[in-house]
Design a protein around this motif. Structure first.
Motif, mmCIF file in Angstrom:
data_model
loop_
_atom_site.group_PDB
_atom_site.id
_atom_site.type_symbol
_atom_site.label_atom_id
_atom_site.label_comp_id
_atom_site.label_asym_id
_atom_site.label_seq_id
_atom_site.Cartn_x
_atom_site.Cartn_y
_atom_site.Cartn_z
ATOM 1 N N UNK A 1 0.822 -1.204 0.000
ATOM 2 C CA UNK A 1 0.000 0.000 0.000
ATOM 3 C C UNK A 1 0.860 1.259 0.000
ATOM 4 N N UNK A 2 1.934 1.250 0.796
ATOM 5 C CA UNK A 2 2.815 2.419 0.875
ATOM 6 C C UNK A 2 3.522 2.694 -0.443
ATOM 7 N N UNK A 3 3.769 1.630 -1.216
ATOM 8 C CA UNK A 3 4.502 1.788 -2.479
ATOM 9 C C UNK A 3 3.581 2.023 -3.678
ATOM 10 N N UNK A 4 2.273 1.765 -3.503
ATOM 11 C CA UNK A 4 1.348 1.842 -4.637
ATOM 12 C C UNK A 4 1.072 3.283 -5.056
ATOM 13 N N UNK A 5 0.993 3.519 -6.369
ATOM 14 C CA UNK A 5 0.741 4.857 -6.908
ATOM 15 C C UNK A 5 -0.630 4.972 -7.576
ATOM 16 N N UNK A 6 -1.161 3.871 -8.072
ATOM 17 C CA UNK A 6 -2.445 3.894 -8.783
ATOM 18 C C UNK A 6 -3.585 3.864 -7.769
ATOM 19 N N UNK A 7 -4.511 4.826 -7.884
ATOM 20 C CA UNK A 7 -5.574 4.991 -6.880
ATOM 21 C C UNK A 7 -6.462 3.755 -6.735
ATOM 22 N N UNK A 8 -6.860 3.144 -7.848
ATOM 23 C CA UNK A 8 -7.737 1.972 -7.757
ATOM 24 C C UNK A 8 -7.046 0.818 -7.030
ATOM 25 N N UNK A 9 -5.759 0.657 -7.273
ATOM 26 C CA UNK A 9 -4.994 -0.378 -6.560
ATOM 27 C C UNK A 9 -4.849 -0.033 -5.079
ATOM 28 N N UNK A 10 -4.726 1.262 -4.780
ATOM 29 C CA UNK A 10 -4.661 1.693 -3.383
ATOM 30 C C UNK A 10 -5.936 1.310 -2.638
ATOM 31 N N UNK A 11 -7.078 1.568 -3.277
ATOM 32 C CA UNK A 11 -8.368 1.219 -2.648
ATOM 33 C C UNK A 11 -8.427 -0.280 -2.365
ATOM 34 N N UNK A 12 -8.040 -1.072 -3.347
ATOM 35 C CA UNK A 12 -8.080 -2.531 -3.191
ATOM 36 C C UNK A 12 -7.181 -2.974 -2.039
ATOM 37 N N UNK A 13 -5.969 -2.451 -1.961
ATOM 38 C CA UNK A 13 -5.037 -2.828 -0.890
ATOM 39 C C UNK A 13 -5.525 -2.323 0.469
ATOM 40 N N UNK A 14 -6.166 -1.161 0.483
ATOM 41 C CA UNK A 14 -6.660 -0.602 1.747
ATOM 42 C C UNK A 14 -7.765 -1.464 2.346
ATOM 43 N N UNK A 15 -8.744 -1.876 1.505
ATOM 44 C CA UNK A 15 -9.810 -2.692 2.104
ATOM 45 C C UNK A 15 -9.312 -4.081 2.475
ATOM 46 N N UNK A 16 -8.356 -4.612 1.704
ATOM 47 C CA UNK A 16 -7.785 -5.910 2.063
ATOM 48 C C UNK A 16 -7.012 -5.821 3.381
ATOM 49 N N UNK A 17 -6.242 -4.759 3.529
ATOM 50 C CA UNK A 17 -5.472 -4.549 4.759
ATOM 51 C C UNK A 17 -6.413 -4.338 5.952
ATOM 52 N N UNK A 18 -7.454 -3.502 5.759
ATOM 53 C CA UNK A 18 -8.424 -3.252 6.828
ATOM 54 C C UNK A 18 -9.135 -4.540 7.248
ATOM 55 N N UNK A 19 -9.464 -5.377 6.270
ATOM 56 C CA UNK A 19 -10.112 -6.655 6.558
ATOM 57 C C UNK A 19 -9.191 -7.562 7.360
ATOM 58 N N UNK A 20 -7.920 -7.540 7.008
ATOM 59 C CA UNK A 20 -6.945 -8.420 7.661
ATOM 60 C C UNK A 20 -6.758 -8.076 9.138
ATOM 61 N N UNK A 21 -6.894 -6.787 9.494
ATOM 62 C CA UNK A 21 -6.667 -6.382 10.890
ATOM 63 C C UNK A 21 -7.980 -6.075 11.619
ATOM 64 N N UNK A 22 -9.106 -6.447 11.014
ATOM 65 C CA UNK A 22 -10.412 -6.100 11.578
ATOM 66 C C UNK A 22 -10.617 -6.662 12.975
ATOM 67 N N UNK A 23 -10.182 -7.895 13.202
ATOM 68 C CA UNK A 23 -10.370 -8.518 14.516
ATOM 69 C C UNK A 23 -9.338 -8.048 15.528
#
Length: 467
Positions: free
Chosen positions: A31-53
């Motif tokens: 996520x920190x290295x990503x530049x494309x906005x759509x890819x950022x969104x995808x990585x953000x929700x995946x990351x948020x899901x991973x740490x949800x619990x």
């Protein structure tokens, strides 16, 4: 079934916290290295899901940012996914109204798309939130809608979940025949999938059903199977409920020693797993059990335990309330930042529209002035066409938001309206174009004629002076 409310949500994150850490770290680095906005969104929700619990507050903030970014770039799939993760984060901290709000936002998106799995998933999650709010009729309404979507479109990976949740809702409403029907359907689906864990969970529901129907043997058989499977799966969370259900069954059948044994087992497992609510249920059962047995010392001991657990739960609820206030303030600050960004963008667009609005008459005046200068006629024609093209494009640009609002973003209706507008504007454009060019050329010829007259007049005056 008290604990199965969260069954579907728990399926979203079945990995343990230890297993989540390297995955979360990897996603964060990407996520920190990503530049494309759509890819950022995808990585953000995946990351948020991973740490949800493990980190629900952080998960909420990240998924909230993903929602804002997805909206700004009109990334529908990313917006839908991010809203779902955001809602689950609020469920984890106990803010059910906010969770429901975000799930309903996600539902509005999915209603405009053709993705049965996403639709079925969000309908189930809305039902779960209503169960957590103890609004079982509303939960049943959404579960039924989910069942219709899932069954009608054969969304195989959600069939088990929706049948189980339907059974749970009917169980809570004490509509036992329907509860049995759906629990049994979930069991058959689990057997088709050859999923032993799913079989164990369905057996809990059937154990509760037969206990309520006062069928000791059938209830005991289902409870024993569930206990064996859940023990093998190391699922202490659901094991607490199963053993306490078994204790209630034995008490109902007047087998008091076995009732005391399984209630104590439930209390022990709950205490080990720090499941305060489950431990309280078991302690309440044992307190009543010993009071009925005239065992004053044990009854008083469990009365004290119940009070202590109530205090702990109330204290935990206060901490949760503070956590909700904290995350609400953080999300409010994010909203303020987003509002500022949107306001700045709107100001930029308004300034651009103002510039265009000023540029069009300015360009038209420039065209008129140039017609007085001795430049090629072709240039005048081109300038005339350009000025009209800019004007008509500007008109279309102004009309587009209104058309979208009128049609509620329906592409077919938008197309028909713009075709109708074009059928008026194109002929009008051509007529005005010919008129303007003709006027410009006439103006050019008139000025040229006046210039010739002045020159001729000057020559005549000069000739008269020489004579």
């Amino acid at each position: 079934m008290k604990l199965l409310n969260l069954f579907f949500i728990s399926l979203l994150s079945l990995t343990t916290i230890a297993a989540q850490t390297p995955v979360a770290d990897s996603l964060n680095k990407l996520l920190l290295a990503e530049k494309i906005d759509s890819n950022k969104v995808r990585l953000m929700w995946q990351y948020a899901d991973e740490i949800n619990n493990s980190e629900p507050e952080r998960s909420i903030l990240i998924s909230q940012k993903a929602v804002y970014l997805a909206r700004s770039i009109k990334y529908t799939e990313g917006l839908s996914r991010s809203l779902g993760i955001l809602a689950n984060g609020f469920i984890n901290i106990g803010n059910y109204p906010r969770a429901l709000d975000y799930h309903l936002q996600k539902l509005k998106i999915e209603e405009k798309r053709n993705n049965p799995r996403n639709m079925g998933s969000v309908l189930i999650n809305i039902g779960i939130v209503y169960v957590l709010e103890q609004e079982y009729e509303k939960a049943l309404f959404y579960y039924r809608k989910a069942d219709s979507v899932i069954t009608g479109n054969n969304v195989e990976d959600l069939i088990y979940q929706v049948k189980l949740n339907l059974g749970d809702a009917f169980d809570k409403l004490n509509i036992l025949d329907s509860a049995f029907h759906y629990y049994n359907m979930s069991l058959k689906r689990a057997e088709v999938l050859n999923n032993n864990y799913y079989i164990g969970i369905s057996k809990i529901g059937l154990g509760h059903y037969y206990r309520k129907k006062i069928d000791f043997d059938s209830s005991a058989t289902n409870y024993r199977t569930a206990i064996r499977i859940l023990t093998a799966e190391n699922d202490d969370f659901l094991l607490c409920e199963t053993t306490l259900g078994f204790a209630k069954l034995f008490k109902q059948n007047n087998q008091l020693d076995s009732a005391q044994h399984y209630a104590a087992l439930s209390a022990s497992i709950s205490k080990k797993g720090n499941f305060l609510s489950n431990e309280l249920d078991a302690a309440e059962f044992l307190k009543d059990y010993y009071r009925e047995q005239k065992n004053i010392d044990s009854a008083f001991a469990y009365f004290t335990i119940v009070q202590t657990l109530n205090d702990s739960i109330n204290s935990k609820a206060k901490v949760r309330d503070l956590q909700i206030l904290s995350i609400n303030e953080q999300t409010r600050q994010l909203q303020l930042e987003e509002d500022k960004r949107i306001a700045a963008k709107e100001r930029s667009q308004q300034l651009q529209m103002l510039f265009i609005a000023l540029f069009i008459p300015g360009f038209f005046i420039l065209t008129l002035l140039l017609s007085r200068v001795r430049i090629p006629i072709r240039v005048i024609k081109v300038l005339g066409v350009l000025s009209l093209l800019i004007f008509f494009e500007f008109l279309t640009l102004l009309l587009h938001p209104t058309v979208k609002e009128i049609t509620h973003h329906t592409p077919v209706l938008e197309m028909l309206i713009f075709v109708a507008i074009a059928s008026i504007l194109i002929p009008l454009h051509h007529r005005v174009e010919h008129w303007l060019i003709e006027k410009l050329l006439q103006n050019r010829e008139r000025i040229a004629g006046e210039k010739k007259i002045r020159i001729k007049s000057t020559r005549i005056k000069l000739s008269s002076n020489k004579k």
